[in-house]
Design an enzyme around this catalytic site. Structure first.
Site, PDB file in Angstrom:
ATOM      1  N   PHE A  78       0.804  -1.207   0.000  1.00  0.00           N
ATOM      2  CA  PHE A  78       0.000   0.000   0.000  1.00  0.00           C
ATOM      3  C   PHE A  78       0.843   1.266   0.000  1.00  0.00           C
ATOM      4  O   PHE A  78       0.362   2.344   0.306  1.00  0.00           O
ATOM      5  CB  PHE A  78      -0.949   0.003   1.212  1.00  0.00           C
ATOM      6  CG  PHE A  78      -1.921  -1.128   1.186  1.00  0.00           C
ATOM      7  CD1 PHE A  78      -3.091  -1.047   0.460  1.00  0.00           C
ATOM      8  CD2 PHE A  78      -1.652  -2.304   1.869  1.00  0.00           C
ATOM      9  CE1 PHE A  78      -3.985  -2.102   0.421  1.00  0.00           C
ATOM     10  CE2 PHE A  78      -2.544  -3.361   1.841  1.00  0.00           C
ATOM     11  CZ  PHE A  78      -3.714  -3.262   1.116  1.00  0.00           C
ATOM     12  N   ASP A 106       0.929 -10.273  12.050  1.00  0.00           N
ATOM     13  CA  ASP A 106       0.789 -10.178  10.595  1.00  0.00           C
ATOM     14  C   ASP A 106       2.139 -10.411   9.916  1.00  0.00           C
ATOM     15  O   ASP A 106       2.529  -9.664   9.014  1.00  0.00           O
ATOM     16  CB  ASP A 106       0.213  -8.817  10.203  1.00  0.00           C
ATOM     17  CG  ASP A 106      -0.345  -8.820   8.780  1.00  0.00           C
ATOM     18  OD1 ASP A 106      -0.653  -9.912   8.263  1.00  0.00           O
ATOM     19  OD2 ASP A 106      -0.477  -7.737   8.184  1.00  0.00           O
TER      20      ASP A 106
END
Length: 333
Positions: A77, A141
């Site tokens: 991103f 994550d």
């Protein structure tokens, strides 16, 4: 009553009044402090993370206004910048772009020796987070997209936006809000919302399998079955064909014993039950020591064969998110 008696009585009244006032004031102060501490403790207990936060000016100054020469990686991103605080500490900053999309998979294109060094570096970094840092941090994550390589190709674990800190005596936590990446989540976290250091160990196991094979778990397809990369690795291991998992590009650089050790250790990391997975101190020992006898891995989590119809459905529903997509489920089952 003579003058001296009146004077003594007045002094006594003043002393008693003053002492009573100080006592009441002390009690009030103690109650206020206790209430504030209790409130602060409740707020701290409910916090997701206990990591440092910086205002925008600090980040802009640290990255020299997001200078392009400070870019050290490219996340899904947006770019990742290297920065330096006024204290001298170096930081990595991911700048989210409004219209950013996922990067194309370019492959590792690294010889086996370098991949093994990267695997060891990631393992040592996770050991530090779990055991040696001031706060015990669960990343939640860990995936390929959150591993950055510096100019010497040394790995840096990044993106702690989903991390949680544990107390020294805390073993497991539970949440109704699942945050992580499909394909890297442990079974107990995906189903029950339970996470611990063993959740990160599971993610590391998936990352190791991807490094060996140069395949992505969420995008893996095989002509003979509908298993994921994890299921495929398990099948090959039980058929004594584990080396077939290896990236063909490694044929001229791999060390057979190291590759087999990485695959076996990775399968120990992704075992279905968290209690069967090793802790990070054992992980580092297993990877770095030749000739050590390991237990035989048990069946991994998510060892189910998906059908082509289910696969298409999950893709269209947005649940099958692949390597770099992040999944958030508001209510855990």
């Amino acid at each position: 009553m003579n003058h001296n008696q009146k004077r003594k009585t007045l002094i006594l009244i003043v002393v008693v009044s003053t002492a009573s006032g100080l006592l009441v004031l002390s009690l009030l102060t103690w109650c206020i402090i206790k209430r504030r501490r209790k409130k602060r403790g409740a707020e701290t207990k409910n916090e997701d993370i206990e990591l440092s936060f910086f205002d925008l000016d600090t980040i802009v100054n640290a990255t020299k206004n997001f200078c392009s020469t400070n870019i050290i990686g490219e996340g899904g991103f947006g770019p990742v910048y290297k920065g330096k605080l006024t204290t001298g500490h170096e930081i990595a900053v991911k700048r989210l772009l409004k219209n950013s999309g996922q990067d194309q998979n370019k492959g590792l294109e690294l010889p086996w020796e370098k991949r093994f060094e990267i695997a060891m570096g990631i393992s040592r970094g996770l050991l530090y987070l779990h055991q040696d840092s001031r706060l015990r941090i669960i990343h939640r994550d860990l995936k390929a997209g959150n591993i950055l390589l510096d100019e010497e190709q040394s790995p840096k674990i990044s993106d702690f936006g989903k991390a949680r800190s544990f107390g020294r005596d805390q073993i497991v936590a539970k949440t109704k809000r699942l945050i992580g990446t499909y394909g890297y989540m442990s079974l107990e976290y995906a189903i029950d919302g339970k996470f611990s250091v063993k959740s990160d160990v599971f993610s590391l196991g998936m990352l190791l399998l991807e490094m060996v094979s140069d395949k992505r778990n969420g995008k893996f397809h095989h002509p003979d079955h509908y298993h994921s990369l994890l299921g495929h690795a398990w099948l090959l291991w039980n058929e004594h064909k584990a080396l077939e998992l290896m990236d063909p590009c490694l044929e001229n650089s791999y060390i057979e014993s190291q590759v087999l050790r990485c695959i076996q250790v990775a399968l120990l990391y992704v075992q279905k039950l968290s209690k069967d997975r090793p802790i990070m101190s054992s992980v580092v020992f297993m990877l770095s020591n030749e000739g050590v006898t390991f237990p035989h891995p048990k069946e991994p989590g998510f060892f189910v064969e998906r059908s082509s119809i289910d696969e298409e459905t999950s893709t269209s529903d947005g649940c099958h998110s692949g390597n770099k997509s992040t999944m958030t489920i508001m209510e855990g089952r």
